[in-house]
Design a protein around this motif. Structure first.
Motif, PDB file in Angstrom:
ATOM      1  N   PHE A  71      -2.938  -4.514   3.140  1.00 50.76           N
ATOM      2  CA  PHE A  71      -2.327  -3.207   2.937  1.00 50.76           C
ATOM      3  C   PHE A  71      -1.735  -2.738   4.263  1.00 50.76           C
ATOM      4  N   PRO A  72      -0.531  -2.154   4.251  1.00 48.64           N
ATOM      5  CA  PRO A  72       0.141  -1.752   5.487  1.00 48.64           C
ATOM      6  C   PRO A  72      -0.652  -0.727   6.292  1.00 48.64           C
ATOM      7  N   LYS A  73      -0.691  -0.935   7.601  1.00 50.26           N
ATOM      8  CA  LYS A  73      -1.398  -0.056   8.524  1.00 50.26           C
ATOM      9  C   LYS A  73      -0.407   0.300   9.629  1.00 50.26           C
ATOM     10  N   PHE A  74      -0.290   1.578   9.953  1.00 49.44           N
ATOM     11  CA  PHE A  74       0.681   1.983  10.965  1.00 49.44           C
ATOM     12  C   PHE A  74       0.241   3.281  11.618  1.00 49.44           C
ATOM     13  N   SER A  75       0.899   3.636  12.698  1.00 52.79           N
ATOM     14  CA  SER A  75       0.609   4.854  13.431  1.00 52.79           C
ATOM     15  C   SER A  75       1.283   6.030  12.734  1.00 52.79           C
ATOM     16  N   PRO A 113      -0.504   0.154  -1.433  1.00 53.60           N
ATOM     17  CA  PRO A 113       0.795  -0.171  -2.023  1.00 53.60           C
ATOM     18  C   PRO A 113       0.907   0.079  -3.528  1.00 53.60           C
ATOM     19  N   LYS A 114      -0.185   0.048  -4.269  1.00 49.59           N
ATOM     20  CA  LYS A 114      -0.100   0.235  -5.727  1.00 49.59           C
ATOM     21  C   LYS A 114       0.283   1.665  -6.092  1.00 49.59           C
ATOM     22  N   CYS A 115      -0.191   2.650  -5.287  1.00 48.34           N
ATOM     23  CA  CYS A 115       0.034   4.051  -5.645  1.00 48.34           C
ATOM     24  C   CYS A 115       0.768   4.842  -4.574  1.00 48.34           C
ATOM     25  N   GLY A 116       0.808   4.349  -3.342  1.00 48.11           N
ATOM     26  CA  GLY A 116       1.530   5.032  -2.281  1.00 48.11           C
ATOM     27  C   GLY A 116       0.725   6.083  -1.534  1.00 48.11           C
ATOM     28  N   HIS A 117      -0.554   6.224  -1.804  1.00 45.73           N
ATOM     29  CA  HIS A 117      -1.356   7.211  -1.088  1.00 45.73           C
ATOM     30  C   HIS A 117      -1.701   6.704   0.308  1.00 45.73           C
ATOM     31  N   VAL A 118      -1.831   7.638   1.261  1.00 51.43           N
ATOM     32  CA  VAL A 118      -2.076   7.316   2.665  1.00 51.43           C
ATOM     33  C   VAL A 118      -3.392   7.949   3.093  1.00 51.43           C
ATOM     34  N   PHE A 119      -4.175   7.195   3.895  1.00 51.85           N
ATOM     35  CA  PHE A 119      -5.476   7.646   4.376  1.00 51.85           C
ATOM     36  C   PHE A 119      -5.662   7.175   5.803  1.00 51.85           C
ATOM     37  N   HIS A 120      -6.638   7.768   6.521  1.00 56.06           N
ATOM     38  CA  HIS A 120      -7.029   7.201   7.810  1.00 56.06           C
ATOM     39  C   HIS A 120      -7.468   5.761   7.558  1.00 56.06           C
ATOM     40  N   ALA A 121      -7.075   4.856   8.411  1.00 56.11           N
ATOM     41  CA  ALA A 121      -7.370   3.442   8.191  1.00 56.11           C
ATOM     42  C   ALA A 121      -8.879   3.196   8.122  1.00 56.11           C
ATOM     43  N   VAL A 132     -12.920  -0.571  -5.659  1.00 49.81           N
ATOM     44  CA  VAL A 132     -11.657  -1.309  -5.803  1.00 49.81           C
ATOM     45  C   VAL A 132     -10.529  -0.388  -6.264  1.00 49.81           C
ATOM     46  N   THR A 133     -10.753   0.921  -6.166  1.00 49.38           N
ATOM     47  CA  THR A 133      -9.767   1.881  -6.650  1.00 49.38           C
ATOM     48  C   THR A 133      -9.336   2.825  -5.539  1.00 49.38           C
ATOM     49  N   CYS A 134      -8.177   3.443  -5.732  1.00 54.31           N
ATOM     50  CA  CYS A 134      -7.683   4.469  -4.818  1.00 54.31           C
ATOM     51  C   CYS A 134      -8.600   5.682  -4.908  1.00 54.31           C
ATOM     52  N   PRO A 135      -8.967   6.304  -3.780  1.00 55.18           N
ATOM     53  CA  PRO A 135      -9.840   7.483  -3.829  1.00 55.18           C
ATOM     54  C   PRO A 135      -9.216   8.688  -4.531  1.00 55.18           C
ATOM     55  N   HIS A 145      -5.449  -7.955 -11.319  1.00 58.53           N
ATOM     56  CA  HIS A 145      -6.425  -7.494 -12.296  1.00 58.53           C
ATOM     57  C   HIS A 145      -5.697  -7.040 -13.558  1.00 58.53           C
ATOM     58  N   PRO A 146      -6.218  -7.373 -14.767  1.00 56.58           N
ATOM     59  CA  PRO A 146      -5.521  -7.029 -16.009  1.00 56.58           C
ATOM     60  C   PRO A 146      -5.394  -5.532 -16.262  1.00 56.58           C
ATOM     61  N   LEU A 147      -6.267  -4.703 -15.677  1.00 59.70           N
ATOM     62  CA  LEU A 147      -6.216  -3.268 -15.937  1.00 59.70           C
ATOM     63  C   LEU A 147      -5.316  -2.515 -14.965  1.00 59.70           C
ATOM     64  N   THR A 148      -4.724  -3.186 -14.007  1.00 59.27           N
ATOM     65  CA  THR A 148      -3.917  -2.473 -13.032  1.00 59.27           C
ATOM     66  C   THR A 148      -2.687  -1.877 -13.665  1.00 59.27           C
ATOM     67  N   GLY A 149      -2.084  -2.550 -14.609  1.00 56.86           N
ATOM     68  CA  GLY A 149      -0.903  -2.019 -15.264  1.00 56.86           C
ATOM     69  C   GLY A 149       0.338  -2.110 -14.402  1.00 56.86           C
ATOM     70  N   VAL A 150       0.177  -2.554 -13.183  1.00 56.45           N
ATOM     71  CA  VAL A 150       1.296  -2.657 -12.249  1.00 56.45           C
ATOM     72  C   VAL A 150       1.196  -4.030 -11.601  1.00 56.45           C
ATOM     73  N   GLY A 151       2.301  -4.703 -11.469  1.00 58.54           N
ATOM     74  CA  GLY A 151       2.292  -5.979 -10.793  1.00 58.54           C
ATOM     75  C   GLY A 151       2.086  -5.807  -9.297  1.00 58.54           C
ATOM     76  N   ASN A 152       2.061  -6.907  -8.577  1.00 60.15           N
ATOM     77  CA  ASN A 152       1.924  -6.822  -7.138  1.00 60.15           C
ATOM     78  C   ASN A 152       3.118  -6.092  -6.534  1.00 60.15           C
ATOM     79  N   THR A 153       2.843  -5.153  -5.672  1.00 56.42           N
ATOM     80  CA  THR A 153       3.897  -4.420  -4.997  1.00 56.42           C
ATOM     81  C   THR A 153       4.109  -5.029  -3.634  1.00 56.42           C
ATOM     82  N   GLN A 154       5.332  -5.383  -3.328  1.00 55.42           N
ATOM     83  CA  GLN A 154       5.655  -5.945  -2.027  1.00 55.42           C
ATOM     84  C   GLN A 154       6.072  -4.826  -1.089  1.00 55.42           C
ATOM     85  N   VAL A 155       5.459  -4.760   0.068  1.00 58.77           N
ATOM     86  CA  VAL A 155       5.806  -3.753   1.058  1.00 58.77           C
ATOM     87  C   VAL A 155       6.372  -4.438   2.268  1.00 58.77           C
TER      88      VAL A 155
END
Length: 155
Positions: A71-75, A113-121, A132-135, A145-155
């Motif tokens: 998952f992308p990590k940045f300043s 990447p699945k939902c676009g939410h940002v948190f402290h690393a 295994v879920t977004c907070p 995973h079959p329940l994700t409903g979204v394919g892999n998101t490329q960032v």
């Protein structure tokens, strides 16, 4: 023909006894009906809470570090002068939903990447080791995973 006073008195006593009896029977039936309804609702809720441990959609306990590191990590920057492709995918409120602390300049944040939410690393890494879920939105972050409903998101 006037009735004798004793007969009138006896009839009024009988009338009030019958009236009181009917009120008591009615109140008792209301109480019994409510008891049955709440007892039924308790059973329904109790049965709906029970989850079979062998369900096919069981999620693992947490993500592996190798997945978290993808998952992308940045300043963090409040202005985002340069558009590096992440800005359009980010959903941020200016604070971390895990620790409830505000983002400050140059802090390391991680984008899910699945939902676009940002948190402290550090905060979200700790969360993802246990879940295994977004907070915020509870999107399943497993790659295939079959329940994700979204394919892999490329960032």
């Amino acid at each position: 023909m006037d009735r004798p006073p004793i007969v009138s008195f006896i009839m009024s006593v009988i009338f009030y006894i019958i009236l009181c009896s009917l009120i008591i029977v009615w109140a008792f039936s209301v109480i019994c009906r409510r008891y049955r309804e709440t007892n039924y609702l308790r059973q329904v809720v109790r049965q709906s809470i029970v989850v079979s441990p062998t369900t096919s959609h069981e999620l693992p306990r947490g993500l592996e570090n190798s997945i978290i590191e993808t998952f992308p990590k940045f300043s963090y920057s409040a202005r985002f002068d340069q558009d590096d492709g992440l800005k359009s995918q980010m959903k941020t409120t200016g604070e971390c939903a895990v620790c409830l602390g505000a983002f400050e300049e140059k802090e390391m944040v991680r984008l899910l990447p699945k939902c676009g939410h940002v948190f402290h690393a550090d905060c979200v890494d700790t969360w993802l080791r246990m879940h295994v879920t977004c907070p915020v939105c509870r999107a399943i972050l497993l790659p295939d995973h079959p329940l994700t409903g979204v394919g892999n998101t490329q960032v």
